[in-house]
Scaffold this active site. Structure first.
Site, mmCIF file in Angstrom:
data_model
loop_
_atom_site.group_PDB
_atom_site.id
_atom_site.type_symbol
_atom_site.label_atom_id
_atom_site.label_comp_id
_atom_site.label_asym_id
_atom_site.label_seq_id
_atom_site.Cartn_x
_atom_site.Cartn_y
_atom_site.Cartn_z
ATOM 1 N N CYS A 1 1.064 -1.407 -0.383
ATOM 2 C CA CYS A 1 -0.296 -0.085 0.510
ATOM 3 C C CYS A 1 1.165 1.187 0.351
ATOM 4 O O CYS A 1 0.695 2.233 0.180
ATOM 5 C CB CYS A 1 -0.746 -0.389 0.949
ATOM 6 S SG CYS A 1 -2.297 -0.774 0.877
ATOM 7 N N HIS B 1 -4.036 6.771 2.363
ATOM 8 C CA HIS B 1 -4.124 5.597 1.766
ATOM 9 C C HIS B 1 -5.573 5.345 2.052
ATOM 10 O O HIS B 1 -6.130 5.278 3.581
ATOM 11 C CB HIS B 1 -3.465 4.543 2.185
ATOM 12 C CG HIS B 1 -3.500 3.246 2.300
ATOM 13 N ND1 HIS B 1 -3.725 2.586 0.666
ATOM 14 C CD2 HIS B 1 -3.567 2.420 2.853
ATOM 15 C CE1 HIS B 1 -3.919 1.672 0.763
ATOM 16 N NE2 HIS B 1 -4.150 1.331 2.095
ATOM 17 N N ASN C 1 -10.011 -0.740 -0.738
ATOM 18 C CA ASN C 1 -8.585 -0.609 -0.155
ATOM 19 C C ASN C 1 -8.079 -0.913 -1.440
ATOM 20 O O ASN C 1 -7.781 -2.684 -1.735
ATOM 21 C CB ASN C 1 -8.601 -1.326 1.129
ATOM 22 C CG ASN C 1 -6.530 -0.714 0.513
ATOM 23 O OD1 ASN C 1 -5.850 -1.016 0.092
ATOM 24 N ND2 ASN C 1 -5.736 -1.508 2.078
HETATM 25 C C1 COA Z 1 -10.512 -5.463 9.639
HETATM 26 C C2 COA Z 1 -11.045 -5.113 10.532
HETATM 27 C C3 COA Z 1 -12.260 -4.483 9.752
HETATM 28 C C4 COA Z 1 -11.517 -5.871 11.121
HETATM 29 O O1 COA Z 1 -12.184 -5.021 12.676
HETATM 30 P P1 COA Z 1 -11.881 -5.434 13.835
HETATM 31 O O2 COA Z 1 -13.540 -4.425 14.748
HETATM 32 O O3 COA Z 1 -10.538 -4.850 14.474
HETATM 33 O O4 COA Z 1 -12.617 -7.132 14.304
HETATM 34 P P2 COA Z 1 -12.248 -8.224 14.583
HETATM 35 O O5 COA Z 1 -10.946 -8.284 14.057
HETATM 36 O O6 COA Z 1 -11.548 -7.201 15.964
HETATM 37 O O7 COA Z 1 -13.137 -9.247 14.494
HETATM 38 C C5 COA Z 1 -14.426 -8.808 15.693
HETATM 39 C C6 COA Z 1 -15.547 -9.621 15.119
HETATM 40 O O8 COA Z 1 -15.663 -9.626 13.837
HETATM 41 C C7 COA Z 1 -16.333 -10.968 12.607
HETATM 42 N N1 COA Z 1 -15.446 -10.866 11.605
HETATM 43 C C8 COA Z 1 -14.429 -9.938 10.716
HETATM 44 N N2 COA Z 1 -14.693 -9.679 9.444
HETATM 45 C C9 COA Z 1 -16.398 -9.646 9.801
HETATM 46 C C10 COA Z 1 -17.056 -9.737 8.819
HETATM 47 N N3 COA Z 1 -16.668 -9.638 7.217
HETATM 48 N N4 COA Z 1 -18.573 -9.987 8.947
HETATM 49 C C11 COA Z 1 -19.168 -10.421 9.816
HETATM 50 N N5 COA Z 1 -18.081 -10.113 11.128
HETATM 51 C C12 COA Z 1 -16.672 -10.332 10.764
HETATM 52 C C13 COA Z 1 -14.779 -11.415 13.450
HETATM 53 O O9 COA Z 1 -14.841 -13.167 12.779
HETATM 54 C C14 COA Z 1 -14.675 -11.539 14.688
HETATM 55 O O10 COA Z 1 -15.872 -12.233 15.016
HETATM 56 P P3 COA Z 1 -16.060 -12.887 17.220
HETATM 57 O O11 COA Z 1 -15.607 -11.659 18.003
HETATM 58 O O12 COA Z 1 -16.875 -13.989 17.095
HETATM 59 O O13 COA Z 1 -14.352 -13.541 16.887
HETATM 60 C C15 COA Z 1 -9.884 -3.814 11.559
HETATM 61 O O14 COA Z 1 -9.571 -4.898 11.751
HETATM 62 C C16 COA Z 1 -9.361 -3.805 9.588
HETATM 63 O O15 COA Z 1 -10.147 -2.307 9.460
HETATM 64 N N6 COA Z 1 -8.138 -3.455 10.445
HETATM 65 C C17 COA Z 1 -7.129 -2.753 9.224
HETATM 66 C C18 COA Z 1 -6.793 -3.925 7.796
HETATM 67 C C19 COA Z 1 -6.787 -3.083 6.897
HETATM 68 O O16 COA Z 1 -6.235 -1.419 6.429
HETATM 69 N N7 COA Z 1 -5.516 -3.443 6.709
HETATM 70 C C20 COA Z 1 -4.626 -3.011 5.124
HETATM 71 C C21 COA Z 1 -3.849 -2.567 5.246
HETATM 72 S S1 COA Z 1 -3.233 -1.360 4.336
#
Ligand code: COA
Length: 331
Positions: A116, A255, A286
């Site tokens: 990214c 980004h 993204n």
């Molecule tokens: C990926 C992201 C959206 C997840 O959000 P979060 O609030 O951290 O969610 P978590 O990973 O803690 O998961 C929470 C719950 O939601 C669930 N979950 C994950 N993806 C899901 C989806 N698409 N739909 C529904 N539920 C989902 C998980 O399984 C978890 O369930 P559990 O509590 O029963 O275990 C977030 O962490 C994020 O954006 N991170 C940065 C990623 C990024 O930008 N990457 C690219 C970098 S260039």
């Protein structure tokens, strides 16, 4: 003594594929829903390239628009830098396909792999080449077909990514266009965000396919936290280095990973910066290396970036890698 040569952005272009994949579409094949995706990421839909539409095709379309905007002909281009983590092939470089498609007969080119942050790394490389006087005109492109490395069975990642491309023309200038920049990597956090299969560490095999190593692997929460600190601190440092304050910034183009990350960055910096942030991740998700140039070009098309504007860009991604630029747009 000769006058100093500066580098300046003279044109921008972008391209997105036609096909739209909405959150509701996604919920038909992974357990998720529109409300969850919107509230956690801000993303409503993303674009998907056709099977026969490659990263180089999208890069070429964006570059063509950038050349037209800059009133530069293909044979004036000295160098083509393509930031991508979804190159058409491991080699030859995507830049070679772009060179051929555009007919840039005087250009050399290569790909830059920094996920990214790739576009900012490429912009830095191009700035060095232009400011040193080695070249006059560069095409700096970010292009991705992330749908080709997305695990469509993993709801944690498949909701985030999309396909697209953006490009700028960087040219020698007697006025400064690049006001400040900073780049960094920390390979000790390489596992946070990676595509482990298909390289020399895990060459493609039945095992790599079985273990799904040819897809993006990510630790979402850790990435989220690092992103906020790195982008906010980098922005603060480069705005100061440019001799400016955040009040002088006309538009911030971060980004486009997650709206909550962008909000948290703006909050950490303080003031009313969020009002001047350009966001298009709601429509494209993204797009990794394409994200910043796609946003720059779209912002210009919408009249949100005008000549003389002070533009702040910040990015983070796999590596970990991070970076920022303050530029004066078309000085
Ligand atoms: C990926 C992201 C959206 C997840 O959000 P979060 O609030 O951290 O969610 P978590 O990973 O803690 O998961 C929470 C719950 O939601 C669930 N979950 C994950 N993806 C899901 C989806 N698409 N739909 C529904 N539920 C989902 C998980 O399984 C978890 O369930 P559990 O509590 O029963 O275990 C977030 O962490 C994020 O954006 N991170 C940065 C990623 C990024 O930008 N990457 C690219 C970098 S260039």
């Amino acid at each position: 003594m000769s006058e100093r040569t500066y580098a300046a952005i003279r044109g921008a272009g972008h391209y997105v594929p036609e096909r739209i994949l909405t959150n509701d579409d996604l919920s038909k094949f992974v357990e998720t829903d529109d409300e969850w995706i919107r509230s956690r990421t801000g993303i409503a839909e993303r674009r998907l390239a056709r099977p026969d539409e490659y990263t180089s095709d999208m890069a070429t379309a964006a570059a063509r628009m950038a050349l037209a905007d800059a009133h530069v002909t293909p044979d004036e281009v000295d160098a083509i830098y393509v930031a991508t983590c979804t190159a058409d092939m491991i080699f030859p470089a995507t830049a070679c396909f772009v060179q051929d498609a555009l007919g840039c007969k005087n250009a050399y080119g290569f790909d830059i792999s920094s996920a990214c942050c790739g576009f900012l790394m490429a912009l830095d490389t191009a700035t060095g080449a232009v400011e040193s006087g080695r070249i006059r005109t560069a095409l700096v492109i970010g292009a991705e077909k992330l749908s080709s490395i997305t695990d469509w069975t993993k709801r944690e990642t498949c909701i985030l990514f999309g396909d697209g491309a953006g490009a700028v023309v960087l040219q020698a200038s007697d006025k400064p266009g690049i006001l400040a920049s900073k780049l960094g990597v920390d390979g000790s956090m390489a596992d946070m965000l990676s595509l482990p299969g298909g390289g020399s560490r895990h060459p493609a095999s039945e095992e790599t396919l079985r273990d799904r190593l040819h897809y993006v692997h990510m630790s979402g929460q850790k990435t989220f936290k690092s992103a906020v600190t790195l982008m906010a601190d980098t922005a603060t440092e480069i705005v100061r280095e440019a001799g400016l304050t955040f009040d002088d910034i006309d538009i911030m183009v971060p980004h486009q990973a997650n709206y909550r990350i962008i909000e948290a960055v703006a909050r950490r910096i303080g003031g009313n910066l969020l009002e001047r942030v350009f966001v298009n991740l709601d429509r494209y998700g993204n797009t990794s290396g394409a994200s910043i140039p796609l946003a720059l070009s779209e912002a210009q098309t919408l009249g949100r970036i005008k000549p003389g504007d002070k533009v702040l860009m910040v990015a983070f991604g796999g590596g970990l890698s991070w970076g920022g630029f303050v530029v004066e747009w078309k000085p």
